[in-house]
Design a protein around this motif. Sequence first.
Motif, PDB file in Angstrom:
ATOM      1  N   GLU A 189      22.771  85.399  21.846  1.00 46.23           N
ATOM      2  CA  GLU A 189      24.168  85.823  21.777  1.00 46.23           C
ATOM      3  C   GLU A 189      25.070  84.673  21.325  1.00 46.23           C
ATOM      4  O   GLU A 189      26.003  84.871  20.535  1.00 46.23           O
ATOM      5  N   PHE A 194      24.370  83.929  17.467  1.00 44.84           N
ATOM      6  CA  PHE A 194      25.018  84.886  16.570  1.00 44.84           C
ATOM      7  C   PHE A 194      26.539  84.713  16.590  1.00 44.84           C
ATOM      8  O   PHE A 194      27.192  84.844  15.552  1.00 44.84           O
ATOM      9  N   LEU A 216      13.550  89.777  18.599  1.00 44.84           N
ATOM     10  CA  LEU A 216      14.217  91.054  18.332  1.00 44.84           C
ATOM     11  C   LEU A 216      13.388  91.894  17.368  1.00 44.84           C
ATOM     12  O   LEU A 216      12.701  91.372  16.489  1.00 44.84           O
ATOM     13  N   GLU A 239      17.025  95.532  14.761  1.00 45.31           N
ATOM     14  CA  GLU A 239      18.064  94.916  15.586  1.00 45.31           C
ATOM     15  C   GLU A 239      18.431  93.546  15.046  1.00 45.31           C
ATOM     16  O   GLU A 239      19.610  93.171  15.015  1.00 45.31           O
ATOM     17  N   ASP A 244      20.601  94.080  12.029  1.00 40.52           N
ATOM     18  CA  ASP A 244      21.927  94.554  12.433  1.00 40.52           C
ATOM     19  C   ASP A 244      22.764  93.412  12.997  1.00 40.52           C
ATOM     20  O   ASP A 244      23.958  93.281  12.682  1.00 40.52           O
ATOM     21  N   ARG A 245      22.150  92.576  13.835  1.00 40.67           N
ATOM     22  CA  ARG A 245      22.887  91.457  14.435  1.00 40.67           C
ATOM     23  C   ARG A 245      23.331  90.464  13.367  1.00 40.67           C
ATOM     24  O   ARG A 245      24.447  89.932  13.417  1.00 40.67           O
ATOM     25  N   GLU A 272      26.194  91.928  11.353  1.00 37.36           N
ATOM     26  CA  GLU A 272      27.429  91.928  12.144  1.00 37.36           C
ATOM     27  C   GLU A 272      28.144  90.585  12.054  1.00 37.36           C
ATOM     28  O   GLU A 272      29.373  90.523  12.117  1.00 37.36           O
ATOM     29  N   THR A 273      27.385  89.495  11.915  1.00 41.13           N
ATOM     30  CA  THR A 273      28.021  88.177  11.808  1.00 41.13           C
ATOM     31  C   THR A 273      28.676  87.977  10.452  1.00 41.13           C
ATOM     32  O   THR A 273      29.530  87.096  10.299  1.00 41.13           O
TER      33      THR A 273
END
Length: 244
Positions: A64, A67, A91, A95, A98-99, A102-103
Amino acid sequence: MVNPVDTLRALHHDRAPEDPLILPGPWDAASARVFEEAGYEALATPSAGIALSLGYEDGQVPPEEMFAAIGRIVRSVSVPVTADVEGGYGLAPKELVDRLLETGAVGCNLEDSFAAEDGTHALRDPAEQAAFLAAVREAAGDRLFINARVDTFVRGVPEPVAAAVERGRLYVAAGADCVYPILAPAESIPALREGIEGPLNAVAVPGGPSLRELGALGATRITFGPGLLHRAMSSLRDIAEQLR
C-alpha cells in the motif's frame, strides 16, 4: 493526445547505439520534478530508493505504501513513469495491473527472484515466471510497458549469461517489452544483446562504463536503481557538514 504508454514504448525503439534511453530513478515527488525539469523524457522509480526514502529496508515496503509513493511521483510530473514493483507483492496479475494503473504508472519492473522463508532469495522457475508475465500482459493489454528483470547475475547461477538469455527469451515470448539482466557485467552485454530479442536494460554503477559506453555495448535503456538517491544523500552529508 498521445497515450503515455505509447510514448514510453516508442522511446525504446529505433535508438542509435550511442543514444540509449536514460531513465533517472526518482524516490519522491520532489526528485521526480527535478528530473523532469532537467529534460528527461521518462522516469523509472527504484523500489530500493523508495524504500530508503520511506524508512524501510529494500524489499520491506508494504504494498500500500509503495503504490501510494508511486502515485505521488506520477502525479507530480507530466512525463511517463514506469515503476519497480519487485516481484509483484504476491498479487494476482489482474489486481497487480489494476493497482499499477490506479497510480498512473504506464510501466513496471517485475523481477524473477523471490524471498524464501529463511530470508534468502532464490530464482523462480523460468517457465513459472514466464506464465506470470503472460498473465500480467493479458490483464494489462497494451496499457503497461513490462520490463522483465532477470536475476541470474545476483543469485550465483552457473553460466549466468546463458541462463539470462534463456530466461530473457522466454519472458519476451510471454509479452515482456524489455529485459533487464540486473548487474550484468559490462563485458556480458554484447552476448545478452545478441541472444535476447527486443530492448535491453542495463544499470549504471559507480566506477562502471559511461552511459554512452553502455549504449555502445548494446544497452537500449539505462537505469540507476537507488544510485541517484545515494549520490544525493552524499551531497546532503557534505552540506550538513558545512553547516557545523
